[in-house]
Design an enzyme around this catalytic site. Sequence first.
Site, PDB file in Angstrom:
ATOM      1  CB  CYS A 100       6.202  -5.603   9.614  1.00 19.19           C
ATOM      2  SG  CYS A 100       7.243  -4.691  10.689  1.00 19.19           S
ATOM      3  CB  CYS A 128       0.579   1.132   7.839  1.00 20.17           C
ATOM      4  SG  CYS A 128       1.190   0.856   9.351  1.00 20.17           S
ATOM      5  CG  HIS A 155       4.143   3.824  19.650  1.00 20.65           C
ATOM      6  ND1 HIS A 155       3.748   5.081  18.935  1.00 20.65           N
ATOM      7  CD2 HIS A 155       4.493   3.094  18.502  1.00 20.65           C
ATOM      8  CE1 HIS A 155       3.857   4.893  17.702  1.00 20.65           C
ATOM      9  NE2 HIS A 155       4.356   3.966  17.143  1.00 20.65           N
ATOM     10  CG  ASN A 195      -6.965   5.052  12.469  1.00 25.84           C
ATOM     11  OD1 ASN A 195      -7.899   5.047  12.496  1.00 25.84           O
ATOM     12  ND2 ASN A 195      -5.897   5.417  11.771  1.00 25.84           N
ATOM     13  CB  CYS A 253       1.164  -2.120  13.617  1.00 23.86           C
ATOM     14  SG  CYS A 253       1.546  -1.624  11.845  1.00 23.86           S
ATOM     15  CB  CYS A 292       2.487   7.345   3.648  1.00 22.02           C
ATOM     16  SG  CYS A 292       2.882   6.003   5.059  1.00 22.02           S
ATOM     17  CB  CYS A 295       4.189  -2.424  16.645  1.00 29.05           C
ATOM     18  SG  CYS A 295       5.889  -2.305  16.490  1.00 29.05           S
ATOM     19  CB  SER A 324       8.792   6.104  10.204  1.00 28.00           C
ATOM     20  OG  SER A 324       8.195   5.925  11.619  1.00 28.00           O
ATOM     21  N   GLY A 368       6.081  -2.283   6.803  1.00 26.98           N
ATOM     22  CA  GLY A 368       7.285  -2.672   6.900  1.00 26.98           C
ATOM     23  C   GLY A 368       8.149  -2.110   7.679  1.00 26.98           C
ATOM     24  CD  GLU A 403      -2.379  -1.315   2.900  1.00 26.55           C
ATOM     25  OE1 GLU A 403      -2.389  -0.298   3.639  1.00 26.55           O
ATOM     26  OE2 GLU A 403      -2.621  -2.433   3.229  1.00 26.55           O
TER      27      GLU A 403
HETATM   28  N1  SAH Z   1       8.212   0.336  10.832  1.00 24.30           N
HETATM   29  C1  SAH Z   1       8.457   1.630  11.014  1.00 24.30           C
HETATM   30  C2  SAH Z   1       7.515   2.205   9.821  1.00 24.30           C
HETATM   31  C3  SAH Z   1       6.001   1.945   9.987  1.00 24.30           C
HETATM   32  S1  SAH Z   1       5.197   3.443  10.379  1.00 24.30           S
HETATM   33  C4  SAH Z   1       8.066   2.244  12.061  1.00 24.30           C
HETATM   34  O1  SAH Z   1       7.657   1.632  13.215  1.00 24.30           O
HETATM   35  O2  SAH Z   1       8.272   3.429  12.338  1.00 24.30           O
HETATM   36  C5  SAH Z   1       4.424   2.959  12.089  1.00 24.30           C
HETATM   37  C6  SAH Z   1       3.475   3.935  12.348  1.00 24.30           C
HETATM   38  O3  SAH Z   1       2.361   4.008  11.566  1.00 24.30           O
HETATM   39  C7  SAH Z   1       3.297   4.305  13.753  1.00 24.30           C
HETATM   40  O4  SAH Z   1       4.264   4.892  14.311  1.00 24.30           O
HETATM   41  C8  SAH Z   1       2.210   5.331  13.606  1.00 24.30           C
HETATM   42  O5  SAH Z   1       2.134   6.280  13.435  1.00 24.30           O
HETATM   43  C9  SAH Z   1       1.371   4.530  12.467  1.00 24.30           C
HETATM   44  N2  SAH Z   1       0.555   3.501  12.920  1.00 24.30           N
HETATM   45  C10 SAH Z   1       0.490   2.192  12.659  1.00 24.30           C
HETATM   46  N3  SAH Z   1      -0.607   1.690  13.047  1.00 24.30           N
HETATM   47  C11 SAH Z   1      -1.753   2.398  13.605  1.00 24.30           C
HETATM   48  C12 SAH Z   1      -2.727   2.674  14.388  1.00 24.30           C
HETATM   49  N4  SAH Z   1      -3.581   1.292  14.577  1.00 24.30           N
HETATM   50  N5  SAH Z   1      -3.198   3.698  14.831  1.00 24.30           N
HETATM   51  C13 SAH Z   1      -2.558   4.820  14.375  1.00 24.30           C
HETATM   52  N6  SAH Z   1      -1.481   4.942  13.968  1.00 24.30           N
HETATM   53  C14 SAH Z   1      -0.789   3.690  13.408  1.00 24.30           C
END
Ligand code: SAH
Length: 346
Positions: free
Chosen positions: A113, A334, A217, A291, A120, A106, A117, A192, A160, A85
């Site tokens: 991944c 994501c 976080h 989210n 995510c 983005c 986390c 990031s 990722g 995506e």
């Molecule tokens: N692996 C890298 C890139 C992924 S971006 C990293 O960890 O930074 C990860 C970001 O996506 C998170 O920091 C957050 O800003 C956003 N994200 C992912 N899942 C989310 C969710 N459920 N709600 C809000 N933001 C989310």
Amino acid sequence: MLTKTQLATLLEEHGQPAYRATQILDWIYKKRVRSWDEMSNLPEALRNALSEQYPLRPLKHTLTKGSEDTTRKFLLELSDGRYVETVLIPASPALYGEKSDRHTLCVSSQVGCAYACKFCASGLDGFTRNLTSAEIVSQIILAEELSGEKVNNLVFMGMGEPLANFKNLCEALEMITSDWGLNIGARRITVSTSGLVPQIKKLAEIPRQIRLAISLHGPDDETRDKIMPVNRKFPVAQLFDALRVWNSKKNQKITLEYILIDGVNADLEHASVLAKRAASIKAKVNLIPYNTVEGLEWIRPSDASCKRFKSVLTNAGVSATLRLEKGHDIDAACGQLRLKKEKGTL
Ligand code: SAH
């Protein structure tokens, strides 16, 4: 998609003069041709030889969610039938604190991944593979083709962990920032990461002034351990040591991303610890109300609680933004769209 050096080697192997590299880079990155056949000033045999190995559109557009003026999400199919995506965000004042005509893209760096986390969707199905540098750069070219907009701001916040795909990330950064390539300024690019300490230090060494964002976080090990398994490998103190190394090499402020999750990391005590941490490395904080992800149980705090959390930071002199809601309705957190596609529930 190739770097200038890769192209030079390739041309030498084919017994071609060096000036062809300039011609080809111009076709790929400036004229944006979709196939080698369109490169009319190249010998046919060379075009045929290269087109097999280096398709100029390695990604196929499958669907778009969202519309003009809003966040648009593109689902793209890779040559092995997997999906990634990429999300185009018209302007992102909350990220940068001012209104602007930025078009932020983005991009994803991997399929799935490995870091799991807990908030995510990308990690829900585990890790499949790294994206090649061509697949990373193609997301930008396709997003520009599909939208008719010029991408002038780039964040590696899609699917990722970019720092776990280090070599391809660096190659992609070269294609994106070079004047022979997409020519997007390094200062408009944010990588990031969930906090891979050795790679943060390595990335600090590359000469480009790219920006760094950390998915934090949790401001302390106890909280962060509950949210991000990577914290057991690289705990908060180690992570902040790496960020100090980053600061010694780069001029841009680091951004700490902080998703607010009710009852998990969003109490005012968390805010105080976060404020101290952020101040210690002169970072700014980007607060993001959680989210909801299908299959995950966490919920976001009330708007009022989010605002109170933010005040603790700003009162401590830390610059903080509370991200305006964008893309909630198009599964923009994501990995969600791709999961639905691969499970057949889209
Ligand atoms: N692996 C890298 C890139 C992924 S971006 C990293 O960890 O930074 C990860 C970001 O996506 C998170 O920091 C957050 O800003 C956003 N994200 C992912 N899942 C989310 C969710 N459920 N709600 C809000 N933001 C989310």
